[in-house]
Design a protein around this motif. Structure first.
Motif, PDB file in Angstrom:
ATOM      1  N   ARG A   1      66.129 -46.536   0.485  1.00 15.57           N
ATOM      2  CA  ARG A   1      64.731 -46.956   0.618  1.00 15.57           C
ATOM      3  C   ARG A   1      64.664 -48.332   1.255  1.00 15.57           C
ATOM      4  N   ASP A   2      63.515 -48.637   1.787  1.00 15.24           N
ATOM      5  CA  ASP A   2      63.223 -49.958   2.348  1.00 15.24           C
ATOM      6  C   ASP A   2      61.903 -50.398   1.728  1.00 15.24           C
ATOM      7  N   ASP A   3      62.000 -51.323   0.775  1.00 14.13           N
ATOM      8  CA  ASP A   3      60.794 -51.740   0.064  1.00 14.13           C
ATOM      9  C   ASP A   3      59.788 -52.401   0.996  1.00 14.13           C
ATOM     10  N   PHE A   4      60.261 -53.123   1.984  1.00 13.28           N
ATOM     11  CA  PHE A   4      59.340 -53.794   2.894  1.00 13.28           C
ATOM     12  C   PHE A   4      58.535 -52.794   3.701  1.00 13.28           C
ATOM     13  N   LYS A   5      59.198 -51.721   4.111  1.00 13.90           N
ATOM     14  CA  LYS A   5      58.519 -50.709   4.915  1.00 13.90           C
ATOM     15  C   LYS A   5      57.864 -49.631   4.057  1.00 13.90           C
ATOM     16  N   LYS A   6      57.994 -49.729   2.738  1.00 11.30           N
ATOM     17  CA  LYS A   6      57.421 -48.728   1.827  1.00 11.30           C
ATOM     18  C   LYS A   6      57.919 -47.338   2.233  1.00 11.30           C
ATOM     19  N   SER A   7      59.180 -47.259   2.483  1.00 12.49           N
ATOM     20  CA  SER A   7      59.748 -46.015   3.008  1.00 12.49           C
ATOM     21  C   SER A   7      60.997 -45.604   2.241  1.00 12.49           C
ATOM     22  N   ILE A   8      61.196 -44.311   2.168  1.00  9.14           N
ATOM     23  CA  ILE A   8      62.475 -43.784   1.709  1.00  9.14           C
ATOM     24  C   ILE A   8      63.075 -42.969   2.842  1.00  9.14           C
TER      25      ILE A   8
ATOM     26  N   ALA B   1      62.753 -39.946   7.512  1.00  5.07           N
ATOM     27  CA  ALA B   1      62.030 -41.072   6.925  1.00  5.07           C
ATOM     28  C   ALA B   1      60.732 -40.587   6.319  1.00  5.07           C
ATOM     29  N   CYS B   2      60.329 -41.247   5.267  1.00  8.59           N
ATOM     30  CA  CYS B   2      59.048 -40.965   4.622  1.00  8.59           C
ATOM     31  C   CYS B   2      58.371 -42.288   4.317  1.00  8.59           C
ATOM     32  N   VAL B   3      57.228 -42.505   4.926  1.00  8.48           N
ATOM     33  CA  VAL B   3      56.431 -43.687   4.656  1.00  8.48           C
ATOM     34  C   VAL B   3      55.392 -43.336   3.609  1.00  8.48           C
ATOM     35  N   ALA B   4      55.325 -44.166   2.571  1.00 12.14           N
ATOM     36  CA  ALA B   4      54.364 -43.935   1.493  1.00 12.14           C
ATOM     37  C   ALA B   4      53.280 -45.003   1.515  1.00 12.14           C
ATOM     38  N   SER B   5      52.132 -44.657   0.981  1.00 13.50           N
ATOM     39  CA  SER B   5      51.111 -45.683   0.794  1.00 13.50           C
ATOM     40  C   SER B   5      51.634 -46.692  -0.225  1.00 13.50           C
ATOM     41  N   ALA B   6      51.066 -47.882  -0.198  1.00 12.85           N
ATOM     42  CA  ALA B   6      51.567 -48.943  -1.063  1.00 12.85           C
ATOM     43  C   ALA B   6      51.476 -48.568  -2.539  1.00 12.85           C
ATOM     44  N   ASP B   7      50.367 -47.968  -2.934  1.00  9.91           N
ATOM     45  CA  ASP B   7      50.196 -47.598  -4.349  1.00  9.91           C
ATOM     46  C   ASP B   7      51.235 -46.581  -4.780  1.00  9.91           C
TER      47      ASP B   7
END
Length: 125
Positions: free
Chosen positions: A72-79, A21-27
């Motif tokens: 990806r999961d747009d809600f979690k800002k993750s791929i 998993a990779c969590v990204a900042s919102a921007d």
């Protein structure tokens, strides 16, 4: 906020599976091509998969299709990178990277200005 943070690495036997998993900042999540790279012994770092979060395009390098998928999961800002049928030669460090407002058509590392710290995958025979 850290731009990118990976998790999910570990040790598995050959034939096993892992999901990274990779969590990204919102921007970054909203404005970047997000990709997975890996660095395995004896090879230069290579692109594995990428996704364009603004149109949903996904691409996995042909040699890894059928075993690896990107989602990806747009809600979690993750791929995510789902690794299946793992082989010992898949052992290495896996990195999440972001190319800010780029067309998401390449794995050229010069396009990717943001990198995670990497997560380790170890596959035993």
């Amino acid at each position: 906020q850290v731009p990118l943070m990976e998790s999910g690495g570990g040790s598995v036997q050959a034939g096993g599976s892992l999901t990274l998993a990779c969590v990204a900042s919102a921007d970054i999540y909203s404005n970047a091509c997000l990709a997975w790279f890996r660095s395995v012994p004896g090879r230069e770092r290579e692109g594995v998969a990428r996704t364009n979060t603004y149109d949903g395009t996904r691409h996995v390098v042909p040699s890894m299709r059928g075993r690896f998928t990107i989602s990806r999961d747009d809600f979690k800002k993750s791929i995510y990178l789902n690794l299946t049928s793992l082989k010992p030669e898949d052992t290495g460090a896996y990195y999440c990277a972001a190319a800010w407002q780029r067309p998401c058509s390449t794995f050229h590392e010069s396009e990717y200005g943001f990198w995670g710290q990497g997560t380790q995958v170890a596959v035993s025979s």
